[in-house]
Scaffold this motif. Structure first.
Motif, short mmCIF file in Angstrom:
data_model
loop_
_atom_site.label_atom_id
_atom_site.label_comp_id
_atom_site.label_asym_id
_atom_site.label_seq_id
_atom_site.Cartn_x
_atom_site.Cartn_y
_atom_site.Cartn_z
N ARG A 218 1.00 -1.29 -0.24
CA ARG A 218 -0.07 0.77 -0.04
C ARG A 218 1.11 1.34 0.24
NH1 ARG A 218 -3.04 0.25 -2.25
NH2 ARG A 218 -4.93 1.68 -1.18
N GLY A 219 2.34 1.34 -0.41
CA GLY A 219 2.67 2.65 -0.38
C GLY A 219 4.11 2.32 1.06
N LEU A 431 -3.83 -1.04 8.36
CA LEU A 431 -2.85 0.04 7.78
C LEU A 431 -2.47 0.09 6.71
CD1 LEU A 431 1.06 -1.72 9.71
CD2 LEU A 431 0.47 -0.39 7.53
N ASP A 432 -3.20 0.95 6.31
CA ASP A 432 -3.67 1.55 5.72
C ASP A 432 -3.30 3.06 4.34
OD1 ASP A 432 -3.97 2.11 2.33
OD2 ASP A 432 -5.56 0.28 2.13
N PRO A 433 -2.49 3.69 4.58
CA PRO A 433 -2.01 4.99 4.16
C PRO A 433 -3.62 5.99 3.84
CG PRO A 433 -0.22 3.99 3.36
CD PRO A 433 -0.89 3.25 4.08
N TRP A 434 -3.76 5.38 2.89
CA TRP A 434 -4.59 5.73 1.61
C TRP A 434 -5.92 6.32 2.59
CZ3 TRP A 434 -2.90 8.35 -2.56
CH2 TRP A 434 -1.31 8.48 -2.13
N LEU A 435 -6.11 4.51 3.33
CA LEU A 435 -7.63 5.08 4.06
C LEU A 435 -7.69 6.63 4.88
CD1 LEU A 435 -8.15 2.04 5.06
CD2 LEU A 435 -9.74 2.59 3.64
N ALA A 436 -6.24 6.61 5.42
CA ALA A 436 -6.22 7.69 5.75
C ALA A 436 -5.72 9.68 5.31
CB ALA A 436 -4.50 7.92 6.49
N VAL A 482 6.91 5.42 -3.33
CA VAL A 482 6.11 4.98 -4.27
C VAL A 482 5.80 5.67 -5.45
CG1 VAL A 482 4.28 6.24 -2.76
CG2 VAL A 482 3.46 4.33 -3.06
N LEU A 483 5.01 4.90 -6.58
CA LEU A 483 4.96 5.11 -7.54
C LEU A 483 3.08 4.41 -7.66
CD1 LEU A 483 7.65 3.27 -10.12
CD2 LEU A 483 6.52 5.76 -9.90
N VAL A 484 2.30 5.33 -7.98
CA VAL A 484 1.07 4.86 -8.37
C VAL A 484 0.70 4.81 -9.90
CG1 VAL A 484 0.65 5.11 -5.88
CG2 VAL A 484 -0.03 7.49 -7.15
N ASP A 485 -0.62 4.60 -9.47
CA ASP A 485 -1.46 4.09 -11.39
C ASP A 485 -1.94 5.30 -11.42
OD1 ASP A 485 0.44 2.59 -11.75
OD2 ASP A 485 -1.80 0.80 -11.79
N VAL A 486 -2.98 6.33 -10.13
CA VAL A 486 -3.29 7.89 -11.11
C VAL A 486 -2.93 8.63 -10.17
CG1 VAL A 486 -5.59 8.47 -10.06
CG2 VAL A 486 -5.46 5.98 -10.62
N ASP A 487 -2.85 9.77 -10.55
CA ASP A 487 -2.53 10.95 -9.50
C ASP A 487 -3.39 11.43 -8.54
OD1 ASP A 487 -1.79 14.14 -9.22
OD2 ASP A 487 -1.63 14.23 -11.69
N PRO A 488 -2.86 11.33 -7.14
CA PRO A 488 -4.08 12.30 -5.96
C PRO A 488 -4.43 13.08 -6.58
CG PRO A 488 -1.70 10.87 -5.58
CD PRO A 488 -1.65 11.33 -7.04
N ARG A 497 -9.00 6.27 -1.48
CA ARG A 497 -9.44 5.50 -0.36
C ARG A 497 -9.04 3.62 -1.25
NH1 ARG A 497 -14.64 6.46 0.11
NH2 ARG A 497 -14.06 7.43 2.43
N THR A 498 -9.15 3.74 -2.21
CA THR A 498 -8.81 2.14 -3.19
C THR A 498 -7.33 2.59 -4.10
OG1 THR A 498 -10.33 2.72 -5.05
CG2 THR A 498 -10.77 1.05 -2.97
N MET A 499 -6.83 3.72 -3.62
CA MET A 499 -5.36 4.28 -4.51
C MET A 499 -4.82 3.35 -4.97
SD MET A 499 -3.66 6.07 -6.19
CE MET A 499 -4.59 7.89 -5.71
N PRO A 500 -4.45 2.85 -6.20
CA PRO A 500 -3.61 1.11 -7.04
C PRO A 500 -2.18 2.05 -6.87
CG PRO A 500 -4.50 2.56 -9.03
CD PRO A 500 -5.50 3.37 -7.32
N VAL A 501 -1.39 1.17 -6.13
CA VAL A 501 -0.01 1.44 -6.22
C VAL A 501 1.02 0.39 -6.71
CG1 VAL A 501 1.72 1.04 -4.67
CG2 VAL A 501 -0.09 2.04 -3.63
N HIS A 502 1.86 0.71 -7.90
CA HIS A 502 2.18 0.10 -8.91
C HIS A 502 3.58 -0.24 -8.32
CE1 HIS A 502 4.08 -1.35 -12.65
NE2 HIS A 502 5.24 -1.11 -12.70
N ALA A 503 4.14 0.24 -7.68
CA ALA A 503 5.45 -0.18 -6.75
C ALA A 503 5.61 -0.05 -5.74
CB ALA A 503 6.87 0.02 -8.06
#
Length: 518
Positions: A218-219, A431-436, A482-488, A497-503
């Motif tokens: 989750r990054g 334990l998921d920072p994107w929920l925060a 952290v690399l994510v697939d969607v620009d926050p 909340r469900t951010m796709p984490v690439h790496a």
């Protein structure tokens, strides 16, 4: 966007990735940022070329692997600044009590799931986790559990970790057979849970290794572990057994303070041999929690006026708090003071002002307006858990009626110059920072309108708090990324909340994603 970024290298692309030598090409530099090229070597960010990487091949240095990230967004690695890792790892193997609406419903669940074949959590004790009794119509009592499962010890932990509900067999197991209700709170709760037999250390360590990998997915690149007990010693043992997928700052509790001082152990000093574990802060308590109505408040809890404990509880006296903080600070150990109620936060800030040291206040849930600017003035970080604001809104509306405009006041803290760091308090929330981040930005997670929307944060400010103060990817910083697939910056709260984490990369090593080597 392609499913996997293209790899180019001076050596065969399908060969083993050189340790810590990478070019991250065609990445977006932060939320809403420009295209860039970033070089990583030796666990550090060595070059950032903003506005480049949009065309032409990259000349790879010897031993350097180039990744074409196709416009993915590169962010500083995220932290969870407040977790209880053993509790979080164990909760994934315990009877789930989340969503139960009464003590009787919990007892029925124990009756159905408490047979000899369901020894979750290890040992003979039936462990459960996640009940919230703040709005229940009935009270937890050992008699209910005795009727449901009389012959097997039952230990049920509240979602906020501040209470445990035991049956008579379990009370006898920990030498408290005469307890009147079976519901233990605060210090007694911690002592009881520490005395219970559980899974072997090797099993728990395996669960924790898995939980760290799930966090990396989750990054997450680092956590502060506030697990009760000898947290430093536990991580020394684990560091000899495995390299965690995240950095860990291991908290010190008062019972271990003298030992830490005798060792000369300071906050930030390395622990064990992995290079990823350090000594964390000294964890202290001023009060309890909102759900147990033990958070220390200026005003009494509705319905408890005139009774003992109507304002909550004082977990540590102000004099003792100052003594412990002064001893720790004198030896390079920064304090982290648990404070939830408004009076508790005033007491904690008074102690920081008296000791004249920097540190943290954990939770800072209800604040008096005059205390807001003191965080910045005293150099005290507010370690907050935005998911609690959405999880506890109904309990707060009942028990802090008329005061919720200054509850979970993140925008007001930022406006007053405070430094915020996000955590989950896992297992209190996942334990998921994107929920925060999503909860801080939207102040709702169930379809209802935002709760006190004036306290919503912007996405950039929420990401800084989730990255422990890092706003940008900068040369010289540790290669925690952290690399994510969607620009926050362009995502709605559901997508956040469900951010796709690439790496995910920690210390220059991929800990999650297609480039990871085992």
């Amino acid at each position: 966007m392609e499913d996997h970024a293209r790899a180019r290298s001076g050596s065969p692309a399908d060969g083993p990735a050189p340790e810590g030598a990478w070019v991250l090409d065609r990445v977006r530099l932060g939320a809403g940022g420009p295209l860039a090229r970033v070089r990583v070597a030796g666990g550090r960010i060595t070059h950032v070329f903003a506005g480049t990487g949009t065309g032409g091949p990259v000349a790879a240095a010897d031993g350097e692997r180039v990744l074409d990230l196709d416009g993915r967004v590169l962010l500083p690695g995220l932290w969870d600044a407040h977790v209880h890792l053993a509790e979080w790892a164990g909760a994934r193997h315990r009877l789930d009590l989340a969503g139960t609406a009464s003590a009787r419903e919990v007892a029925d669940l124990v009756r159905r799931r408490g047979g000899a074949g369901d020894a979750r959590g290890g040992g003979t004790v039936l462990f459960g986790y996640g009940f919230r009794d703040g709005l229940w119509p009935d009270a937890p009592h050992k008699a209910l559990l005795d009727a449901a499962l009389p012959d097997r010890p039952v230990a049920l932990v509240s979602a906020d970790l501040h209470a445990a509900w035991l049956n008579s067999a379990c009370l006898a197991l920990v030498g408290r057979g005469g307890h009147p209700t079976g519901l233990v709170r605060e210090t007694e709760c911690h002592e009881v849970l520490a005395a219970l037999p559980g899974a072997p250390a090797a099993v728990v360590d395996g669960w924790i290794a898995d939980a760290c990998e799930a966090a990396a997915a989750r990054g997450v690149t680092g956590v502060i572990d506030f697990q009760y007990g000898d947290t430093v010693g536990d991580w020394e043992r684990r560091s000899a057994a495995f390299r965690p997928a995240v950095r860990v700052a291991a908290a010190v509790y008062p019972s271990r303070l003298d030992a830490a001082v005798e060792r000369g152990l300071r906050t930030g000093d390395p622990v064990g041999g992995s290079g990823l574990v350090t000594a964390g802060p000294l964890k202290l308590f001023t009060d309890g929690s909102l759900n147990t109505r033990t958070a220390l408040c200026r005003d009494p809890y509705p319905g408890l006026e005139g009774t003992e404990g109507a304002h909550g509880i004082e977990e540590t006296s102000p004099r003792e708090l100052v003594r412990l903080m002064r001893r720790a600070a004198a030896h390079g150990i920064r304090p982290a003071v648990h404070a939830i109620g408004d009076h508790a936060n005033t007491v904690a800030l008074d102690a920081f002002e008296d000791v004249r040291c920097r540190g943290r206040i954990e939770h800072a849930q209800l604040l008096s307006p005059e205390d807001l600017p003191r965080f910045a003035r005293l150099g005290v970080t507010a370690g907050v858990q935005p998911r609690h604001a959405t999880d506890d809104r109904d309990v707060a509306d009942r028990h802090w009626a008329g005061r919720t405009a200054r509850a979970f006041a993140y925008a007001d803290l930022l406006a007053a110059g405070a430094r915020l760091e996000f955590g989950s308090d896992a297992p209190v929330s996942p334990l998921d920072p994107w929920l925060a981040v999503a909860s801080a930005v939207g102040r709702t997670d169930d379809g209802r309108p935002a709760w006190h929307p004036e306290q919503c944060l912007t996405v950039p400010d929420a990401l800084v708090a989730a990255a422990r103060g890092r706003r940008f990817v900068r040369v010289g910083d540790p290669a925690d990324l952290v690399l994510v697939d969607v620009d926050p910056a362009r995502a709605d709260t559901d997508t956040l909340r469900t951010m796709p984490v690439h790496a995910t990369m920690t210390d220059g090593r991929w800990t999650h994603g297609p480039y990871r080597t085992h």
